[in-house]
Design a protein around this motif. Structure first.
Motif, PDB file in Angstrom:
ATOM      1  N   ILE A   1       0.878  -1.159   0.000  1.00 46.54           N
ATOM      2  CA  ILE A   1       0.000   0.000   0.000  1.00 46.54           C
ATOM      3  C   ILE A   1       0.923   1.219   0.000  1.00 46.54           C
ATOM      4  O   ILE A   1       2.026   1.153   0.548  1.00 46.54           O
ATOM      5  N   LEU A   2       0.522   2.304  -0.649  1.00 46.28           N
ATOM      6  CA  LEU A   2       1.386   3.478  -0.678  1.00 46.28           C
ATOM      7  C   LEU A   2       0.663   4.644  -0.013  1.00 46.28           C
ATOM      8  O   LEU A   2      -0.489   4.930  -0.341  1.00 46.28           O
ATOM      9  N   VAL A   3       1.353   5.317   0.896  1.00 55.99           N
ATOM     10  CA  VAL A   3       0.750   6.455   1.601  1.00 55.99           C
ATOM     11  C   VAL A   3       1.652   7.678   1.516  1.00 55.99           C
ATOM     12  O   VAL A   3       2.856   7.564   1.295  1.00 55.99           O
TER      13      VAL A   3
ATOM     14  N   GLY B   1     -15.630   3.430  11.848  1.00 56.93           N
ATOM     15  CA  GLY B   1     -14.969   2.478  10.947  1.00 56.93           C
ATOM     16  C   GLY B   1     -13.534   2.217  11.370  1.00 56.93           C
ATOM     17  O   GLY B   1     -13.068   1.074  11.376  1.00 56.93           O
ATOM     18  N   ALA B   2     -12.842   3.280  11.752  1.00 56.98           N
ATOM     19  CA  ALA B   2     -11.447   3.116  12.171  1.00 56.98           C
ATOM     20  C   ALA B   2     -11.376   2.264  13.431  1.00 56.98           C
ATOM     21  O   ALA B   2     -10.511   1.391  13.569  1.00 56.98           O
TER      22      ALA B   2
ATOM     23  N   GLY C   1      -5.224   2.628   9.424  1.00 56.89           N
ATOM     24  CA  GLY C   1      -4.753   2.143   8.124  1.00 56.89           C
ATOM     25  C   GLY C   1      -5.878   1.767   7.176  1.00 56.89           C
ATOM     26  O   GLY C   1      -5.647   1.173   6.122  1.00 56.89           O
ATOM     27  N   SER C   2      -7.124   2.124   7.538  1.00 57.22           N
ATOM     28  CA  SER C   2      -8.258   1.849   6.650  1.00 57.22           C
ATOM     29  C   SER C   2      -8.075   2.619   5.341  1.00 57.22           C
ATOM     30  O   SER C   2      -7.696   3.788   5.353  1.00 57.22           O
TER      31      SER C   2
ATOM     32  N   VAL D   1      -3.348   8.864   5.242  1.00 56.43           N
ATOM     33  CA  VAL D   1      -4.459   7.941   4.963  1.00 56.43           C
ATOM     34  C   VAL D   1      -4.223   7.337   3.579  1.00 56.43           C
ATOM     35  O   VAL D   1      -3.978   8.067   2.624  1.00 56.43           O
ATOM     36  N   PRO D   2      -4.287   6.009   3.453  1.00 53.22           N
ATOM     37  CA  PRO D   2      -4.146   5.408   2.120  1.00 53.22           C
ATOM     38  C   PRO D   2      -5.366   5.721   1.255  1.00 53.22           C
ATOM     39  O   PRO D   2      -6.495   5.520   1.685  1.00 53.22           O
TER      40      PRO D   2
END
Ligand code: NIG
Ligand code: FE
Length: 418
Positions: A15-17, A268-269, A294-295, A322-323
Motif C-alpha cells: 500500500i502506498l501512503v 470504521g477506524a 490504516g483503513s 491515509v491510504p
C-alpha cells in the motif's frame, strides 16, 4: 519491447501512503532500451527486464503468444474499488430532475433514487440482471479494469439480495474480470419499513442467509457494506451490522460521511475497517483515526462531480497518511464505468497528481479489497493483469479525457488477452 513499463511499485509494497504515492516505479523512463514482460501459463509474471536480457534468458522457450508493444506503454490493470453494477431500470429522468435543482436526498426521500432502482431490480429476473451486468463488466474491461468490487443493495430483502449476489456469481464464471463481491443489504430502508425493522431484517434474515450460502460455496461474498447516512442507517445500526458481518468472516468496506458528518469514519477506524468510501464530510478527527487504523479511503470523484458535492479533503488525507484508493461508484445515479475517466476527475476535482491517481487505481485499490499481495502492480510472481496502451508516456491515458477506447490496445487478465 515496451517503451515504458509502469510497475507502480517494485519493492513488494502492499500500500502506498503520503509522498510514496507520488513516486512511481517506471522502467525505462529514459527510453534507451525497451522492456519486456514474460508471463507463465498460470497467468502470473515470470520476468520483467530489458528486451535484450529477456531474449537471451528465454532463448530456449517457445512462447504461446507474443504482443509487440514497441513504442507503447504497459500499465497494471486498473482496479475499481467501489461499484453498484447489478440493477434494472435507469434513472435518466432523475438526472434531469437534479439538473433542474432537486438534491439527491430530496429524490430519495420522495421515494426515488435507490427506492426506484430497488423496485425495478426486484421485478427483474436473474437472467435479465445478468445480461445487463455482463455488458457493463465487458465495458469496464475495455476501459482497462481487470478487477472490480461489486455490491448488492437494490434488493433490500433476503430473496432479492440473494438474487443479486447470485447474478454476481454467475457473471464471475462468464466474464474474464475478477470480482470482489459485497453484501450491501443495508443500502436503504425499504419502503413501508422502519429503520429498526430494516436493521433487524439485515441482521436476522439477510446476513445469515448470505453467510449460509457462503458456507456452502454457492456465494463467495467477501465484504460487508452499509450506507451510513442521515435518514438511512445511523452510526449504532451501522456498527451492529458491520460487526455481525465481521463475525461471519466478511471484511468491512462501507459508505461513510457522504452527505452529512456523522462520525462514521471514527467508527470504521475503531472497527479496523479495511476500507471506507465517499468521506466527503470527514472530520479532522476522522482523518487522524483513519491514518492510525490504516483503513483505505476509497474516493469516488464521479459522484462528487455529478452531485456537485464539495469534494472530500483528499490533500489533507494524503498529508495525514491515509491510504487513498479510487472507485467509479458506477450506479444509476453516477453512470460511469471507466476508471480512466475517474482518474482524470481525481486529478482535477480532488487535486490529486496523475501518479497519485494511478496508485489509487491500482495497488491501493487492491489493498481496499484485500488483494495487494497478488494484484495492483507489475512485479514478478504477481498476476499478469495489464493494459497495453498506444501512448508515448503513460500520463496520456489520463490527460486525453474520453479517449481510452482508442488508446488502450490490449487488456490482459491473468495472462490472457480479453
Ligand atoms: O455510492 N450513497 C449510496 N449509494 C450509492 C448511490 C446509490 C444510488 O443512488 O442508487 C453511492 O453513491
Ligand atoms: Fe456507493
Amino acid at each position: 519491447n515496451a517503451r515504458q513499463v509502469v510497475q507502480v511499485c517494485s519493492k513488494g509494497e502492499k500500500i502506498l501512503v503520503g509522498p510514496a504515492m507520488r513516486k512511481l516505479a517506471i522502467l525505462n523512463e529514459t527510453n534507451e532500451e525497451g522492456i519486456s514482460i514474460v508471463v507463465n501459463r498460470q497467468g502470473s509474471i515470470s520476468a520483467i527486464d530489458t528486451h535484450s536480457k529477456i531474449m537471451k534468458n528465454f532463448s530456449h522457450c517457445s512462447f504461446d503468444h507474443v504482443i509487440d508493444a514497441t513504442g507503447k506503454c504497459i500499465l497494471p490493470g486498473l482496479i475499481d474499488g467501489h461499484t453498484h453494477p447489478v440493477w434494472a431500470g435507469d434513472r435518466v429522468h432523475e438526472f434531469a430532475m437534479k439538473l433542474a435543482g432537486a438534491s439527491y436526498e430530496e429524490i430519495h426521500q420522495a421515494g426515488g433514487g435507490i427506492h426506484f432502482t430497488t423496485e425495478k431490480t426486484r421485478a427483474a429476473s436473474e437472467d435479465e440482471l445478468l445480461a445487463s451486468f455482463k455488458d457493463r463488466l465487458m465495458s469496464m474491461l475495455r476501459y482497462g479494469t481487470t478487477t472490480v468490487e461489486c455490491k448488492s443493495g437494490y434488493g433490500l430483502d433476503t430473496d432479492s439480495e440473494i438474487k443479486m449476489l447470485r447474478v454476481i456469481e454467475r457473471a464471475r464464471k462468464e466474464v474474464p474480470i475478477e470480482i470482489s463481491s459485497t453484501f450491501c443489504g443495508a443500502h436503504a430502508v425499504p419502503k413501508g419499513s422502519s429503520v429498526k425493522q430494516a436493521t433487524e431484517d439485515v441482521l436476522n434474515n439477510q446476513l445469515p442467509a448470505v453467510l449460509l450460502l457462503n458456507q456452502t460455496g454457492e456465494l463467495q461474498v467477501e465484504n460487508i457494506d452499509v450506507f451510513c447516512e442521515k435518514g438511512v442507517f445511523d452510526c449504532d445500526q451501522t456498527k451492529q451490522i458491520l460487526e455481525a458481518g465481521v463475525k461471519g468472516g466478511l471484511a468491512i468496506n462501507f459508505h461513510a460521511e457522504e452527505l452529512n458528518y456523522l462520525g462514521s469514519a471514527e467508527i470504521g477506524a475503531d472497527l479496523n475497517a479495511r476500507a471506507m468510501s465517499h468521506l466527503e464530510k470527514i472530520s479532522d478527527a476522522g482523518i487522524t483515526a483513519m491514518a492510525k487504523s490504516g483503513s483505505v479511503a476509497v474516493m469516488l470523484p464521479n459522484t462528487a462531480y455529478i452531485l456537485r458535492l464539495v469534494p472530500p479533503p483528499v490533500r489533507k488525507m494524503i498529508e495525514a497518511g491515509v491510504p487513498i484508493a479510487l472507485g467509479t461508484d458506477f450506479n444509476p445515479n453516477a453512470f460511469c464505468l471507466s476508471m480512466v475517466v475517474t482518474m482524470h476527475f481525481a486529478c482535477v476535482i480532488l487535486r490529486m497528481s496523475m501518479e497519485e491517481s494511478l496508485v489509487a487505481a491500482t495497488i491501493n485499490a487492491a489493498a481496499s479489497i484485500g488483494r495487494a499481495e497478488t494484484h495492483g502492480s507489475l512485479e514478478v510472481s504477481k498476476f499478469a493483469d495489464m493494459i497495453v496502451a498506444d501512448v508515448t508516456r503513460w500520463e496520456h491515458l489520463i490527460y486525453q479525457l474520453g479517449s481510452s477506447d482508442q488508446l488502450i490496445q490490449h487488456v490482459i487478465k491473468k495472462g490472457e488477452i480479453v
